[in-house]
Design an enzyme around this catalytic site. Structure first.
Site, PDB file in Angstrom:
ATOM      1  CG  ASN A  62     -14.413 -35.766  -8.995  1.00 25.44           C
ATOM      2  OD1 ASN A  62     -13.534 -35.840  -9.305  1.00 25.44           O
ATOM      3  ND2 ASN A  62     -16.094 -37.177  -9.480  1.00 25.44           N
ATOM      4  CB  VAL A  63      -9.175 -34.068  -9.569  1.00 30.68           C
ATOM      5  CG1 VAL A  63      -8.848 -32.470  -9.321  1.00 30.68           C
ATOM      6  CG2 VAL A  63      -8.773 -35.240  -8.589  1.00 30.68           C
ATOM      7  CG  ASN A  89      -4.520 -29.982  -1.219  1.00 31.55           C
ATOM      8  OD1 ASN A  89      -4.031 -31.131  -0.506  1.00 31.55           O
ATOM      9  ND2 ASN A  89      -6.093 -30.561  -1.191  1.00 31.55           N
ATOM     10  CB  SER A 141       0.064 -38.971   2.170  1.00 35.26           C
ATOM     11  OG  SER A 141      -0.284 -39.858   3.606  1.00 35.26           O
ATOM     12  CE1 TYR A 153      -5.019 -40.442   1.800  1.00 34.82           C
ATOM     13  CE2 TYR A 153      -2.977 -40.731   2.816  1.00 34.82           C
ATOM     14  CZ  TYR A 153      -3.997 -40.561   2.650  1.00 34.82           C
ATOM     15  OH  TYR A 153      -3.128 -39.348   2.878  1.00 34.82           O
ATOM     16  CB  ALA A 154       0.022 -46.662   1.069  1.00 33.42           C
ATOM     17  CB  SER A 156      -3.957 -43.299  -4.128  1.00 31.02           C
ATOM     18  OG  SER A 156      -3.429 -42.671  -2.932  1.00 31.02           O
ATOM     19  CE  LYS A 157      -2.363 -38.987  -0.803  1.00 31.07           C
ATOM     20  NZ  LYS A 157      -2.908 -37.248  -1.874  1.00 31.07           N
ATOM     21  CB  ILE A 186      -2.240 -31.612   8.095  1.00 34.15           C
ATOM     22  CG1 ILE A 186      -0.823 -31.659   7.604  1.00 34.15           C
ATOM     23  CG2 ILE A 186      -2.082 -29.589   8.357  1.00 34.15           C
ATOM     24  CD1 ILE A 186       0.592 -31.289   7.570  1.00 34.15           C
TER      25      ILE A 186
END
Ligand code: NAI
Length: 245
Positions: A62-63, A89, A141, A153-154, A156-157, A186
């Site tokens: 787990n990263v 990734n 992303s 998510y935004a 974090s990215k 993708i």
């Protein structure tokens, strides 16, 4: 892009983008630690790479757990003697509108996408500085610019981009580069889950007229990992079929 003799770790390589990246690096001659939180997927990916004549070893971790990150680097060094390429990734999403975003959704996404990438990049930095060479490739992303329902998510990215640019500045003199890739849309398990209406809307925004494939991203990772890319550092490169022009 000859990666013969290079040793790579790819996180989240059990499926999707990570699997495509691991396969491409192996095809170019790298020995790959195929790391994923789902053991059987990591094993299956390593098996498929070997069946194609490549060299790979599965690792389950787990990263977001520091001890697993250290163990992944130890696995690379114990199995193949060194570490040249790290591809961060592994990532998750837990979407909700900001006013409904639960702490759990925020914390889980930041832990994997940002803290996980930090743990991996910090460990890579320590080892690659000493070695005097290395390539770190972070999968961000296009959502880093903001996306409805993806504040966690935004963020974090976007954090990954700040981390990438800082690592690039700090490590450049040691011949270590750190770049980020922003995939567009993708086709993987992550995106196959979206409703048909959203899928069609996404495709309509892509001049190429199709979703990307894990191979489309793997091709750029292999280039950034190669000796030929030694003067490309701290860059944010989109693989999106021209989604934003
Ligand atoms: P996916 O969900 O198909 O695969 C993610 C992989 O990461 C899975 O094998 C999963 O088991 C693994 N993973 C999840 N949490 C982990 C953890 N804590 N430690 C280790 N492994 C873990 O996702 P996909 O689409 O392949 O995405 C890969 C990366 O690309 C992610 O970082 C994602 O944010 C990013 N990305 C994907 C896009 C797309 O269109 N599919 C677009 C932009 C970015």
């Amino acid at each position: 892009m000859n990666l013969k003799g290079k040793v790579a770790i790819v996180t989240g390589a059990g499926r999707g983008l990570g699997k495509g990246i691991a396969a491409k690096l192996a095809k170019e001659g790298a020995k790959v630690i195929v790391s994923d939180i789902v053991a059987e997927n990591a094993e299956e990916c390593a098996k498929e790479i070997k069946a194609e004549g490549g060299e790979a070893t599965a690792f389950c971790g787990n990263v977001a757990k520091l001890e697993d990150v250290n163990a992944a680097f130890d696995a690379a060094v114990n199995t193949y003697g060194k570490i040249d390429i790290v591809v961060n990734n592994a990532g998750i999403n837990k979407d909700a509108m900001l006013h409904k975003m639960a702490d759990e959704q925020w914390n889980a996404v930041i832990a994997v996408n940002l803290t996980g990438t930090f743990y991996m990049t910090r460990e890579a930095a320590k080892r690659m500085r000493e070695q005097g060479s290395g390539r770190i490739i972070n999968i961000s992303s296009m959502s880093w610019m903001g996306n409805i329902g993806q504040s966690n998510y935004a963020a974090s990215k976007a954090g990954v981009i700040g981390l990438t640019k800082t690592a690039a500045r700090e490590l450049a003199k040691k011949d270590v580069t750190c770049n980020a890739i922003c995939p567009g849309f993708i086709e993987t398990d992550m995106t196959r889950g979206v409703p048909e209406k959203v899928w069609d809307l996404m495709i309509s925004k892509i001049p190429a007229g199709r979703a990307g494939s894990p191979e489309d991203v793997g091709n750029l990772v292999a280039f950034l990992a190669s000796d030929e890319a030694s003067y490309i550092n701290g860059q944010i490169i989109e693989v999106s079929g021209g989604m934003v022009l």
